[in-house]
Design a protein around this motif. Structure first.
Motif, PDB file in Angstrom:
ATOM      1  N   SER A   1      -5.901 -10.492  -5.570  1.00  0.00           N
ATOM      2  CA  SER A   1      -5.555 -10.814  -6.950  1.00  0.00           C
ATOM      3  C   SER A   1      -4.492  -9.858  -7.480  1.00  0.00           C
ATOM      4  O   SER A   1      -3.502 -10.280  -8.104  1.00  0.00           O
ATOM      5  CB  SER A   1      -6.806 -10.748  -7.825  1.00  0.00           C
ATOM      6  OG  SER A   1      -6.481 -10.946  -9.183  1.00  0.00           O
ATOM      7  N   GLU A   2      -4.674  -8.574  -7.215  1.00  0.00           N
ATOM      8  CA  GLU A   2      -3.707  -7.576  -7.674  1.00  0.00           C
ATOM      9  C   GLU A   2      -2.362  -7.753  -6.983  1.00  0.00           C
ATOM     10  O   GLU A   2      -1.301  -7.625  -7.615  1.00  0.00           O
ATOM     11  CB  GLU A   2      -4.256  -6.173  -7.428  1.00  0.00           C
ATOM     12  CG  GLU A   2      -5.472  -5.850  -8.298  1.00  0.00           C
ATOM     13  CD  GLU A   2      -6.093  -4.506  -7.959  1.00  0.00           C
ATOM     14  OE1 GLU A   2      -5.707  -3.917  -6.917  1.00  0.00           O
ATOM     15  OE2 GLU A   2      -6.968  -4.044  -8.721  1.00  0.00           O
ATOM     16  N   LEU A   3      -2.389  -8.059  -5.683  1.00  0.00           N
ATOM     17  CA  LEU A   3      -1.139  -8.289  -4.954  1.00  0.00           C
ATOM     18  C   LEU A   3      -0.416  -9.516  -5.509  1.00  0.00           C
ATOM     19  O   LEU A   3       0.804  -9.481  -5.712  1.00  0.00           O
ATOM     20  CB  LEU A   3      -1.433  -8.486  -3.463  1.00  0.00           C
ATOM     21  CG  LEU A   3      -0.235  -8.914  -2.598  1.00  0.00           C
ATOM     22  CD1 LEU A   3       0.845  -7.846  -2.605  1.00  0.00           C
ATOM     23  CD2 LEU A   3      -0.683  -9.223  -1.172  1.00  0.00           C
ATOM     24  N   SER A   4      -1.154 -10.581  -5.768  1.00  0.00           N
ATOM     25  CA  SER A   4      -0.548 -11.806  -6.293  1.00  0.00           C
ATOM     26  C   SER A   4       0.085 -11.562  -7.653  1.00  0.00           C
ATOM     27  O   SER A   4       1.178 -12.079  -7.948  1.00  0.00           O
ATOM     28  CB  SER A   4      -1.601 -12.914  -6.394  1.00  0.00           C
ATOM     29  OG  SER A   4      -2.147 -13.209  -5.124  1.00  0.00           O
ATOM     30  N   SER A   5      -0.573 -10.774  -8.475  1.00  0.00           N
ATOM     31  CA  SER A   5      -0.025 -10.431  -9.782  1.00  0.00           C
ATOM     32  C   SER A   5       1.294  -9.681  -9.634  1.00  0.00           C
ATOM     33  O   SER A   5       2.267  -9.948 -10.358  1.00  0.00           O
ATOM     34  CB  SER A   5      -1.037  -9.580 -10.565  1.00  0.00           C
ATOM     35  OG  SER A   5      -0.499  -9.183 -11.809  1.00  0.00           O
ATOM     36  N   GLU A   6       1.333  -8.750  -8.698  1.00  0.00           N
ATOM     37  CA  GLU A   6       2.567  -7.978  -8.468  1.00  0.00           C
ATOM     38  C   GLU A   6       3.677  -8.867  -7.914  1.00  0.00           C
ATOM     39  O   GLU A   6       4.836  -8.767  -8.332  1.00  0.00           O
ATOM     40  CB  GLU A   6       2.257  -6.832  -7.495  1.00  0.00           C
ATOM     41  CG  GLU A   6       3.363  -5.795  -7.366  1.00  0.00           C
ATOM     42  CD  GLU A   6       4.412  -6.181  -6.331  1.00  0.00           C
ATOM     43  OE1 GLU A   6       5.604  -5.846  -6.517  1.00  0.00           O
ATOM     44  OE2 GLU A   6       4.045  -6.823  -5.325  1.00  0.00           O
ATOM     45  N   LEU A   7       3.341  -9.762  -6.995  1.00  0.00           N
ATOM     46  CA  LEU A   7       4.352 -10.635  -6.391  1.00  0.00           C
ATOM     47  C   LEU A   7       4.952 -11.588  -7.419  1.00  0.00           C
ATOM     48  O   LEU A   7       6.131 -11.953  -7.311  1.00  0.00           O
ATOM     49  CB  LEU A   7       3.736 -11.436  -5.242  1.00  0.00           C
ATOM     50  CG  LEU A   7       3.324 -10.658  -3.991  1.00  0.00           C
ATOM     51  CD1 LEU A   7       2.692 -11.587  -2.965  1.00  0.00           C
ATOM     52  CD2 LEU A   7       4.525  -9.947  -3.378  1.00  0.00           C
TER      53      LEU A   7
ATOM     54  N   ALA B   1      -0.660  -8.898   3.944  1.00  0.00           N
ATOM     55  CA  ALA B   1      -1.327  -9.844   3.056  1.00  0.00           C
ATOM     56  C   ALA B   1      -0.343 -10.789   2.375  1.00  0.00           C
ATOM     57  O   ALA B   1      -0.636 -11.971   2.187  1.00  0.00           O
ATOM     58  CB  ALA B   1      -2.138  -9.080   2.004  1.00  0.00           C
ATOM     59  N   GLN B   2       0.839 -10.291   1.996  1.00  0.00           N
ATOM     60  CA  GLN B   2       1.788 -11.173   1.328  1.00  0.00           C
ATOM     61  C   GLN B   2       2.313 -12.233   2.299  1.00  0.00           C
ATOM     62  O   GLN B   2       2.577 -13.378   1.900  1.00  0.00           O
ATOM     63  CB  GLN B   2       2.940 -10.379   0.712  1.00  0.00           C
ATOM     64  CG  GLN B   2       3.890  -9.719   1.680  1.00  0.00           C
ATOM     65  CD  GLN B   2       5.008  -8.974   0.953  1.00  0.00           C
ATOM     66  OE1 GLN B   2       4.855  -8.547  -0.193  1.00  0.00           O
ATOM     67  NE2 GLN B   2       6.144  -8.828   1.612  1.00  0.00           N
ATOM     68  N   GLY B   3       2.409 -11.885   3.584  1.00  0.00           N
ATOM     69  CA  GLY B   3       2.806 -12.862   4.583  1.00  0.00           C
ATOM     70  C   GLY B   3       1.754 -13.940   4.766  1.00  0.00           C
ATOM     71  O   GLY B   3       2.075 -15.123   4.938  1.00  0.00           O
ATOM     72  N   LEU B   4       0.477 -13.536   4.722  1.00  0.00           N
ATOM     73  CA  LEU B   4      -0.609 -14.509   4.837  1.00  0.00           C
ATOM     74  C   LEU B   4      -0.652 -15.440   3.625  1.00  0.00           C
ATOM     75  O   LEU B   4      -0.912 -16.640   3.758  1.00  0.00           O
ATOM     76  CB  LEU B   4      -1.946 -13.787   4.996  1.00  0.00           C
ATOM     77  CG  LEU B   4      -2.183 -13.129   6.356  1.00  0.00           C
ATOM     78  CD1 LEU B   4      -3.412 -12.236   6.301  1.00  0.00           C
ATOM     79  CD2 LEU B   4      -2.353 -14.192   7.442  1.00  0.00           C
ATOM     80  N   LEU B   5      -0.381 -14.907   2.430  1.00  0.00           N
ATOM     81  CA  LEU B   5      -0.307 -15.753   1.242  1.00  0.00           C
ATOM     82  C   LEU B   5       0.797 -16.793   1.391  1.00  0.00           C
ATOM     83  O   LEU B   5       0.606 -17.977   1.079  1.00  0.00           O
ATOM     84  CB  LEU B   5      -0.048 -14.894  -0.001  1.00  0.00           C
ATOM     85  CG  LEU B   5      -1.244 -14.223  -0.663  1.00  0.00           C
ATOM     86  CD1 LEU B   5      -0.772 -13.247  -1.733  1.00  0.00           C
ATOM     87  CD2 LEU B   5      -2.178 -15.252  -1.281  1.00  0.00           C
TER      88      LEU B   5
END
Length: 241
Positions: free
Chosen positions: A64-70, A94-98
């Motif tokens: 969730s925190e990574l998605s918010s930053e991206l 994780a961003q690659g997996l998203l």
């Protein structure tokens, strides 16, 4: 993670329908391993922020925190991230997996409209995108079960011999132990002592109501057991498990 996957699956279904309407009857000529053309990439990237919003609202805390930053990185970053994920077999972060989970419906659409040709290799590689399988499926055939592999990205399914390691091609039955657990007696942990990898196969001859994609995700305790015993998963699923 399963609760999060429900939201991901709903988004993927909607994206698949949108892309199907955007390209009605089109038979893409490109192989899934090639770069995305600029038009397709821009079309997809316009939906990526919506996907990140779903991950931010429903994903585990770190995701969730990574998605918010991206979401703050903007369209130029989205284009670069999605193109990189499309051409990389196994994103390491994780961003690659998203990005891979977001792109999966489009990969499935392209594959559904392509003419698949078997890949000539001892290892299990998808006949469309040349990626490794995420899991296997056993279906009734005669007095036994025939095994197939399912791609970790475009979800192509193809026949694959049972007594052979999909990772290294090992054929010595003594080096190919199979494990099951009472809670998941229809899911086989198929290991290889030659390359120390494993893959899970959903045995539909034991549970005809199983949903292979869902059951592969739901049987995460089997992954923990395999790793504790020194095996590495042949290919992580779209949730990085």
């Amino acid at each position: 993670m399963l609760g999060f996957y429900i939201h991901v699956a709903r988004f993927q279904e909607d994206l698949y329908a949108r892309m199907s309407r955007a390209f009605p009857g089109q038979s893409p000529s490109q192989n899934n391993s090639a770069e995305l053309c600029r038009g397709d990439l821009e079309n997809l990237s316009s939906r990526f922020e919506s996907f990140l919003s779903i991950a931010e609202a429903n994903g585990p805390k770190a995701l969730s925190e990574l998605s918010s930053e991206l979401r703050t990185r903007g369209s130029s970053f989205y284009l670069e991230l999605l193109q990189h994920a499309w051409t990389t077999n196994s994103p390491a972060d994780a961003q690659g997996l998203l990005a891979l989970a977001f792109l999966q419906p489009y990969a499935e659409l392209l594959r559904s409209r392509a003419s698949l040709k078997p890949v000539s290799t001892a290892h299990a590689l998808c006949p469309f995108c040349l990626r490794k399988p995420a899991f296997g499926v056993l279906r009734q055939m005669g007095d036994g079960g025939a095994r197939s592999m399912v791609c970790s990205f475009c979800l192509a399914e193809w026949d694959f011999r049972r007594i052979i390691c999909p990772g290294c091609g090992e054929e010595n039955n003594k080096n190919l132990p199979v494990f099951t657990a009472g809670e998941f007696d229809y899911i086989r942990v198929e290991c290889c002592d030659a390359c120390k990898t494993y893959i899970k196969s959903i045995d539909l001859t034991k549970n005809g109501h199983a949903e292979p994609l869902i059951d592969e995700l739901a049987s995460a305790p089997l992954d923990l057991w395999a790793r504790e015993h020194g095996y590495t998963k042949l290919q992580s699923n779209l949730l990085g498990m």
